[in-house]
Write an enzyme that holds these catalytic residues in place. Structure first.
Site, PDB file in Angstrom:
ATOM      1  N   CYS A   1       0.823  -1.216   0.000  1.00  0.00           N
ATOM      2  CA  CYS A   1       0.000   0.000   0.000  1.00  0.00           C
ATOM      3  C   CYS A   1       0.853   1.261   0.000  1.00  0.00           C
ATOM      4  O   CYS A   1       0.347   2.347  -0.230  1.00  0.00           O
ATOM      5  CB  CYS A   1      -0.979  -0.014   1.160  1.00  0.00           C
ATOM      6  SG  CYS A   1      -0.203   0.000   2.769  1.00  0.00           S
ATOM      7  N   ILE A   2       2.147   1.135   0.313  1.00  0.00           N
ATOM      8  CA  ILE A   2       3.004   2.322   0.230  1.00  0.00           C
ATOM      9  C   ILE A   2       4.225   2.041  -0.641  1.00  0.00           C
ATOM     10  O   ILE A   2       4.511   0.900  -0.947  1.00  0.00           O
ATOM     11  CB  ILE A   2       3.488   2.862   1.604  1.00  0.00           C
ATOM     12  CG1 ILE A   2       4.226   1.783   2.389  1.00  0.00           C
ATOM     13  CG2 ILE A   2       2.350   3.431   2.379  1.00  0.00           C
ATOM     14  CD1 ILE A   2       4.916   2.307   3.623  1.00  0.00           C
TER      15      ILE A   2
END
Ligand SMILES: Cc1cc2nc3c(=O)[nH]c(=O)nc-3n(C[C@H](O)[C@H](O)[C@H](O)COP(=O)(O)OP(=O)(O)OC[C@H]3O[C@@H](n4cnc5c(N)ncnc54)[C@H](O)[C@@H]3O)c2cc1C
Lengths: 409, 102
Positions: B101-102
């Protein structure tokens, strides 16, 4: 009398029981919730337990305390769901339902990788995604003399995708504080093509590993753990040696999903991305880590989902069209060590960006940037979890859908 | 940052992945394969099709998952797409590589 049945009394199931009990008429709807365990764990605390930042008591409580009056709580193992017959078989009884909510979460499956759950499991090969693993690791770290520590991610998706990186950052701080950082060689091993895989995160956070002197091994697709020579081996033949391996094994949905024939290869239930209705059965809804939706598997996500799902269950009961509302919103604090943290806020479409995030009490928080306030936010999350989130109390200023306010887009 | 590849007329990100799968066709796949130094055979295409189907069905892609699928074994996967088989095959297939997600 109609029956609404919730499977799993973890983060998502408990929130749904609380929200629905106050919305559904008691003389029309009986609500039942089933879980195999007596204890409700605060899983985000498993990140802190190994470093003696939290105690055992801070991460577990008796689950029943969080189930509202008027909800029938059954502590039993769920054996199988029969979605065509609207019934669920527990270890020794069968319950019929009119509406089913699946909230059985996801868990580690170390047996998916050869040798991982071998003779050294919880001796020098650890997970920290379970209470037992985090506790065993804490005891090991208390008198570990140093050497090669490898923090390893097996494959995506995992719950709380940032937890392995946070673990590496906290380990750096922990060994520094103990005055033994020079005795520990820290390596982060990932199957992905970088520690940060989103453009903006990679650009703004890339410095973190170097600053903390953490080696990086990318594109590592693990084939096996070699317990004789203490190394992990990749399908392409690469090897990484360790004295202490901290791994995030494959994450999978519970076996009950597989037994019921309702999941994909990883036992996640195919679910509509925006309504949270299961793809195959209109009276079956899915929430939290148990779904296959491409959102992060996180407690904050389950919280945002629970607001949409509560509305949709009421619409479904009234025979009205469901809201296509859930946008994949996630909001997570990321520990970076040295009592600092980052905050990220994103959804299906928008990757994490810099900017500010409105927050009550301590004021606007910085997005995608390290700050002391964000660290307090992370620690405050535990209180919010036990006292607000589980009880279904909305968190002020944090809406179910992502807002672009304050974000540098 | 999106770049327009004149030759291909498709939108790709900095690393060369398509940002819109609807722009994909076999010629696009062929051209990306060439950039990666891969000569496509029917067996390559079988794998690419399978990857696209997995992604359409919201299924996560991983090396272990490929092994379990029985579609091909890992040795063959590495032989077909040497270096980083998932990274390269997803690029040719016009789908995102596995991400966090990052
Ligand atoms: C180390 C770690 C750090 C994390 N950090 C964060 C964070 O900082 N922020 C954040 O938002 N999230 C974080 N998370 C993720 C968060 O804890 C989960 O996403 C969340 O708990 C998911 O809720 P759930 O209800 O879907 O699943 P769970 O809370 O896991 O609940 C599932 C329940 O179903 C029950 N169950 C399953 N199968 C059966 C069966 N067959 N019979 C009976 N009962 C069954 C289980 O016993 C369990 O109680 C973290 C997780 C971990 C592991």
């Amino acid at each position: 009398m109609k029956n609404l049945l919730i499977l799993g009394a973890g983060t998502a199931g408990t929130m749904m029981a609380n929200q629905l009990r106050s919305k559904l008429k008691k003389d029309q709807w009986k609500i039942t919730i089933v879980d195999q365990y007596k204890t409700h764990y605060y899983q985000p605390g498993f990140l802190f337990l190994p470093f003696d930042i939290y105690t055992e008591d801070q991460v577990k409580k008796v689950g029943k305390k969080f189930i509202p009056k008027g909800v029938n709580y059954v502590q039993k193992k769920i054996d199988r769901i029969f979605p065509e017959e609207n019934k669920v078989k527990l270890e020794d009884e069968t319950i019929n339902y009119d509406i089913l909510i699946i909230a059985t979460g996801s868990k580690i499956a170390p047996e998916e990788v050869e040798g991982m759950k071998g003779k050294n499991w919880h001796k020098n090969v650890f997970d920290f995604y379970t209470y037992e693993g985090a506790l065993a690791l804490r005891n090991k770290l208390r008198d570990w003399q140093g050497g090669k520590m490898v923090v390893h991610l097996t494959e995506m998706p995992i719950k709380c995708p940032v937890a392995p990186l946070e673990f590496a950052f906290l380990a750096d701080s922990y060994f520094k504080e103990k005055g033994m950082r020079d005795k520990v060689e820290l390596t982060y091993v990932t199957p992905l093509s970088g520690a940060f895989t989103k453009e903006k995160s990679a650009a703004t956070l890339g410095y973190l590993l170097e600053e903390k002197n953490i080696n990086l091994e990318i594109d590592f697709a693990i084939e096996s753990v070699d317990n004789e020579n203490n190394k992990i081996i990749d399908y392409g033949g690469k090897e990484v040696e360790y004295d202490l391996l901290v791994t995030i094994p494959t994450n999978m949905g519970d076996e009950v999903i597989e037994r019921s024939g309702m999941g994909d290869d990883l036992n996640f239930v195919p679910t509509d991305h925006h309504t949270l209705q299961s793809k195959d059965h209109e009276n079956v809804f899915v929430i939290g880590d148990a779904t296959n939706v491409p959102a992060s598997k996180a407690g904050s996500v389950a919280h945002f989902q629970s607001e949409t799902l509560t509305d949709n269950i009421l619409l479904f009961i009234d025979g009205k069209p469901l809201k296509e509302e859930f946008d994949g919103h996630a909001n997570c604090f990321i520990e970076t060590g040295n009592k600092k943290a980052l905050l990220i806020d994103f959804n299906y479409k928008q990757e994490p960006v810099e900017g500010t995030f409105p927050f009550s009490v301590i004021g606007p928080l910085k997005l995608l940037k390290e700050s002391v306030f964000n660290h307090w936010g992370k620690l405050a999350f535990r209180w919010i979890y036990w006292n607000m989130l589980l009880k279904g109390i909305p968190i002020p200023f944090v809406g179910r859908n992502m807002s672009t306010k304050g974000k540098k887009l | 940052m999106e770049t327009q590849e004149n030759a291909l007329k498709v939108d790709r990100n900095q690393e060369g992945y398509l940002t819109d799968f609807s722009q994909w066709n076999k010629d696009v796949g062929e051209q990306i394969a060439q950039e990666e130094g891969i000569e496509m055979t029917p067996r390559h295409w079988e794998v690419i099709n399978w990857i696209q189907e997995q992604v359409k069905a919201d299924k996560a892609l991983s090396i272990r998952g490929i092994k379990k699928s029985g579609v091909l074994d890992i040795k063959e996967f590495y032989a077909l797409f040497p270096g980083g088989p998932l990274k390269i095959s997803t690029k040719i297939a016009g789908v995102p590589k596995p991400k966090s997600c990052i």
